[in-house]
Design a protein around this motif. Sequence first.
Motif, PDB file in Angstrom:
ATOM      1  N   MET A   5       0.889  -1.124   0.016  1.00 56.26           N
ATOM      2  CA  MET A   5      -0.047  -0.040  -0.081  1.00 56.26           C
ATOM      3  C   MET A   5       0.849   1.253   0.094  1.00 56.26           C
ATOM      4  O   MET A   5       2.020   1.224   0.808  1.00 56.26           O
ATOM      5  CB  MET A   5      -0.929   0.207   1.246  1.00 56.26           C
ATOM      6  N   LYS A   6       0.757   2.196  -0.911  1.00 54.03           N
ATOM      7  CA  LYS A   6       1.256   3.437  -1.039  1.00 54.03           C
ATOM      8  C   LYS A   6       0.169   4.574  -0.821  1.00 54.03           C
ATOM      9  O   LYS A   6      -0.863   4.841  -1.555  1.00 54.03           O
ATOM     10  CB  LYS A   6       1.892   3.552  -2.389  1.00 54.03           C
ATOM     11  N   ILE A   7       0.575   5.534   0.217  1.00 59.32           N
ATOM     12  CA  ILE A   7      -0.292   6.588   0.400  1.00 59.32           C
ATOM     13  C   ILE A   7       0.102   7.786  -0.552  1.00 59.32           C
ATOM     14  O   ILE A   7       1.093   8.101  -0.076  1.00 59.32           O
ATOM     15  CB  ILE A   7      -0.418   7.175   2.015  1.00 59.32           C
ATOM     16  N   VAL A   8      -0.878   8.300  -1.189  1.00 56.51           N
ATOM     17  CA  VAL A   8      -0.339   9.210  -2.227  1.00 56.51           C
ATOM     18  C   VAL A   8      -0.765  10.541  -1.667  1.00 56.51           C
ATOM     19  O   VAL A   8      -0.062  11.617  -1.735  1.00 56.51           O
ATOM     20  CB  VAL A   8      -0.790   8.938  -3.650  1.00 56.51           C
ATOM     21  N   ALA A   9      -2.069  10.450  -1.073  1.00 55.37           N
ATOM     22  CA  ALA A   9      -2.588  11.780  -0.450  1.00 55.37           C
ATOM     23  C   ALA A   9      -3.516  11.175   0.567  1.00 55.37           C
ATOM     24  O   ALA A   9      -4.171  10.521   0.690  1.00 55.37           O
ATOM     25  CB  ALA A   9      -3.513  12.328  -1.463  1.00 55.37           C
ATOM     26  N   LYS A  10      -3.208  12.159   1.894  1.00 56.14           N
ATOM     27  CA  LYS A  10      -3.870  11.820   3.032  1.00 56.14           C
ATOM     28  C   LYS A  10      -5.382  12.668   2.948  1.00 56.14           C
ATOM     29  O   LYS A  10      -5.351  13.804   2.203  1.00 56.14           O
ATOM     30  CB  LYS A  10      -3.267  12.416   4.126  1.00 56.14           C
ATOM     31  N   PRO A  11      -6.392  12.107   3.505  1.00 58.57           N
ATOM     32  CA  PRO A  11      -7.584  12.991   3.591  1.00 58.57           C
ATOM     33  C   PRO A  11      -7.565  14.258   4.162  1.00 58.57           C
ATOM     34  O   PRO A  11      -6.692  14.547   4.904  1.00 58.57           O
ATOM     35  CB  PRO A  11      -8.542  12.014   4.600  1.00 58.57           C
ATOM     36  N   LYS A  12      -8.286  15.138   3.668  1.00 55.17           N
ATOM     37  CA  LYS A  12      -8.453  16.511   4.213  1.00 55.17           C
ATOM     38  C   LYS A  12      -9.538  16.722   5.253  1.00 55.17           C
ATOM     39  O   LYS A  12     -10.396  15.929   4.785  1.00 55.17           O
ATOM     40  CB  LYS A  12      -8.481  17.581   2.891  1.00 55.17           C
ATOM     41  N   GLU A  53      -1.729  -2.989  -9.794  1.00 52.61           N
ATOM     42  CA  GLU A  53      -1.942  -2.152  -8.759  1.00 52.61           C
ATOM     43  C   GLU A  53      -3.515  -1.511  -8.931  1.00 52.61           C
ATOM     44  O   GLU A  53      -4.026  -1.775 -10.090  1.00 52.61           O
ATOM     45  CB  GLU A  53      -1.163  -1.036  -8.725  1.00 52.61           C
ATOM     46  N   GLY A 109     -10.213  13.644  -0.660  1.00 51.57           N
ATOM     47  CA  GLY A 109      -8.993  14.041  -1.295  1.00 51.57           C
ATOM     48  C   GLY A 109      -8.174  12.753  -1.125  1.00 51.57           C
ATOM     49  O   GLY A 109      -6.744  12.912  -1.469  1.00 51.57           O
ATOM     50  N   SER A 110      -8.205  11.804  -0.479  1.00 50.03           N
ATOM     51  CA  SER A 110      -7.207  10.744  -0.143  1.00 50.03           C
ATOM     52  C   SER A 110      -7.122   9.989  -1.358  1.00 50.03           C
ATOM     53  O   SER A 110      -7.910   9.421  -1.979  1.00 50.03           O
ATOM     54  CB  SER A 110      -7.786   9.816   1.048  1.00 50.03           C
ATOM     55  N   ILE A 111      -5.818   9.647  -1.426  1.00 53.92           N
ATOM     56  CA  ILE A 111      -5.332   8.579  -2.558  1.00 53.92           C
ATOM     57  C   ILE A 111      -4.500   7.341  -2.095  1.00 53.92           C
ATOM     58  O   ILE A 111      -3.605   7.745  -1.439  1.00 53.92           O
ATOM     59  CB  ILE A 111      -4.686   9.207  -3.882  1.00 53.92           C
ATOM     60  N   THR A 112      -4.961   6.368  -2.404  1.00 57.64           N
ATOM     61  CA  THR A 112      -3.911   5.100  -1.848  1.00 57.64           C
ATOM     62  C   THR A 112      -3.859   4.221  -3.053  1.00 57.64           C
ATOM     63  O   THR A 112      -4.889   3.955  -3.718  1.00 57.64           O
ATOM     64  CB  THR A 112      -4.579   4.617  -0.743  1.00 57.64           C
ATOM     65  N   VAL A 113      -2.491   3.677  -3.189  1.00 53.81           N
ATOM     66  CA  VAL A 113      -2.353   2.646  -4.239  1.00 53.81           C
ATOM     67  C   VAL A 113      -2.218   1.397  -3.424  1.00 53.81           C
ATOM     68  O   VAL A 113      -1.463   1.271  -2.660  1.00 53.81           O
ATOM     69  CB  VAL A 113      -1.108   3.078  -4.981  1.00 53.81           C
ATOM     70  N   TRP A 114      -2.788   0.361  -4.208  1.00 55.62           N
ATOM     71  CA  TRP A 114      -2.659  -0.976  -3.493  1.00 55.62           C
ATOM     72  C   TRP A 114      -2.299  -2.003  -4.629  1.00 55.62           C
ATOM     73  O   TRP A 114      -2.469  -2.001  -5.847  1.00 55.62           O
ATOM     74  CB  TRP A 114      -4.231  -1.542  -3.022  1.00 55.62           C
ATOM     75  N   GLU A 154      -3.831  -6.798  -2.251  1.00 57.38           N
ATOM     76  CA  GLU A 154      -4.433  -6.036  -1.227  1.00 57.38           C
ATOM     77  C   GLU A 154      -5.818  -5.502  -1.539  1.00 57.38           C
ATOM     78  O   GLU A 154      -6.713  -5.265  -0.715  1.00 57.38           O
ATOM     79  CB  GLU A 154      -3.439  -4.769  -0.818  1.00 57.38           C
ATOM     80  N   LEU A 172      -4.365  -4.403   9.091  1.00 63.49           N
ATOM     81  CA  LEU A 172      -3.770  -3.320   8.815  1.00 63.49           C
ATOM     82  C   LEU A 172      -4.758  -2.304   7.687  1.00 63.49           C
ATOM     83  O   LEU A 172      -4.680  -1.059   7.675  1.00 63.49           O
ATOM     84  CB  LEU A 172      -2.591  -3.583   8.003  1.00 63.49           C
ATOM     85  N   ILE A 173      -4.852  -3.167   6.652  1.00 60.95           N
ATOM     86  CA  ILE A 173      -5.788  -2.427   5.515  1.00 60.95           C
ATOM     87  C   ILE A 173      -7.180  -2.111   6.106  1.00 60.95           C
ATOM     88  O   ILE A 173      -7.454  -0.639   5.649  1.00 60.95           O
ATOM     89  CB  ILE A 173      -6.155  -3.385   4.472  1.00 60.95           C
ATOM     90  N   HIS A 225      -6.050   1.470   7.481  1.00 56.30           N
ATOM     91  CA  HIS A 225      -6.049   2.476   6.549  1.00 56.30           C
ATOM     92  C   HIS A 225      -7.096   3.114   5.840  1.00 56.30           C
ATOM     93  O   HIS A 225      -7.351   4.208   5.568  1.00 56.30           O
ATOM     94  CB  HIS A 225      -5.081   2.054   5.503  1.00 56.30           C
ATOM     95  N   GLU A 274      -8.549   5.407   8.134  1.00 58.80           N
ATOM     96  CA  GLU A 274      -7.573   6.523   8.173  1.00 58.80           C
ATOM     97  C   GLU A 274      -8.001   7.451   7.166  1.00 58.80           C
ATOM     98  O   GLU A 274      -8.058   8.653   7.140  1.00 58.80           O
ATOM     99  CB  GLU A 274      -6.305   6.055   8.547  1.00 58.80           C
ATOM    100  N   GLY A 275      -8.060   6.791   5.906  1.00 60.64           N
ATOM    101  CA  GLY A 275      -8.057   7.460   4.855  1.00 60.64           C
ATOM    102  C   GLY A 275      -9.404   7.901   4.447  1.00 60.64           C
ATOM    103  O   GLY A 275      -9.822   8.615   3.350  1.00 60.64           O
ATOM    104  N   LYS A 276     -10.586   7.660   5.269  1.00 58.09           N
ATOM    105  CA  LYS A 276     -11.903   7.881   5.360  1.00 58.09           C
ATOM    106  C   LYS A 276     -12.544   7.324   4.074  1.00 58.09           C
ATOM    107  O   LYS A 276     -13.506   7.828   3.561  1.00 58.09           O
ATOM    108  CB  LYS A 276     -12.201   9.501   5.293  1.00 58.09           C
TER     109      LYS A 276
END
Lengths: 46, 476
Positions: free
Chosen positions: A1-8, B17, B26-31, B35, B57-58, B61, B64-66
């Motif tokens: 998993m890669k976090i590109v942008a966290k939530p605002k 991916e 606005g959250s962006i996650t690459v899996w 995953e 864990l997922i 996240h 956390e990332g909403k």
Amino acid sequence: MKIVAKPKTEEEILAVVHEKIDSKVILEEMVNNADLCVNHLCGCSQ
Amino acid sequence: MKSSQFNVSTEHPERREAILFNTLYGSITVWDESEFSVVKQLLSRPETEIRDETTNLIMSHLVEGKYLIDDKTDELKIIENRKIAGMKDSNRLDVVLMPNMTCNFACPYCYESHIPSSFMTDKTEDAVKLWLRNEIPKYKVILLNWFGGEPLLSYKRIISIGGFAKEMCENLSVGFMTNVTTNGYLFNENRIKELVTIGIFNYQITVDGPPEIHNKTRILKSGKDSFWKIFDNILLLVRADKRVKISLRVNFNHHNFTSIPELLKLFPDDIRHSLRIVYEPIFGEKCLSAMENISNTEISSTMIEYYRLAKNMGYDVVLGSVGTGKLVYCYAERENQFVINYNGDIFKCSVCGFNSEKRFGSLNSEGKVVLNEKQWNKWFGIEAFEEKCYSCKFLPLCMGGCRKTRLEHADTGRICRLVPTNTSFILKAVAFEKFEEILRNQYVQNFENQHQHAYNNFPIELNRKEVNQNEDSCKT
């Protein structure tokens, strides 16, 4: 998993309309955030 | 827990991916693939019992990332609150001043009806200044946009009113941002010097292609060509002051679409960073309309290709990120926004016929706005969003579409303005079904920035087709 942008947070998103915000911050936001385009007559309708 | 209504995902089989984006936060996650299968499961059934560490864990996240939110969270209410905050924003005053409704050009696709001798009078100028004197102290930022007609035909009004506004803002420590939308023909060295002195660093100038193409649509009323005069003026402008920035707008249709790369080659390297490229499809009459004559796929693919080309050639290309935070669809939704015509008529939208019978109000000689309450209330009286918007994943990026369209087409149901003209690049991408591609690009860009690592092989599908050369009765 890669976090590109966290939530605002809503606080961050609504900062530009907050009564205590500095005018320079509003202008910077407008310049830096193309989705709040400064020259909105360019056709982007922001 | 429940899944957010605004999760958008795109899979990329070649990279094995998937990208998950939330348009509200606005959250962006690459899996990676393995995953993402868990992600999909958790998003569809958030109450699934978690038995292993990876899934846990997922899950953390996703919270956390909403992407997963509390059952009590009312996301539609959040968007409504954003919209209300934007509409009622008391920090900024948006003014579009139109000092005339006439033009020295006769572009065939222009939507305006020009009126000879429609120039602002001294009396109206005084009223505008009185109004600004009362208004400026109430705000933190003033945005003053000069539009027309051709605003530079009223050059003295720009200097007089623009200089007045700048001085007042400086004295009161109010932020001031101003720009001119012009055909670019009526500049000279002295004028440029003076315009820069009153703080006008931003200009929008239209060039529709290399000379032989541009001169077919951007024609002077006298019938003469305009390309080289505009070209020279652009060089003069950007070399006059480092702060000058020009939005170089290319209005395109099936006649000039493929000539854009040739145009880009013409501007010298040293000024390209001061030219922000904007491509806009021509709308209106069928024979001139880009959308009527070129397929959506062709438009979207070529635009992406040409933006990339411009960026590689050193031009300023800012397309807007997929990040969220938009409050209103466009400036006309803001309560503290006014389009003021040369005669003091007040409108909300700058894309209209400026018919006095449909004005939203007028400036009286004392500099007071006298509202046409019927029009004003009609404009602001509609719901924040249409019913169908509430189930649209892109609502936080759009914020409800064009208010004018919603009012004009309420009875026909054609209220979704996700059309590819006069919208932001991101909304064009949604309309053209290219959003996932943009999302993939955004990820690559962000990842490159973070890791200084080149991912050059991320494929962009450029499904180039032959331009539909639908020749008809069009003269252009």
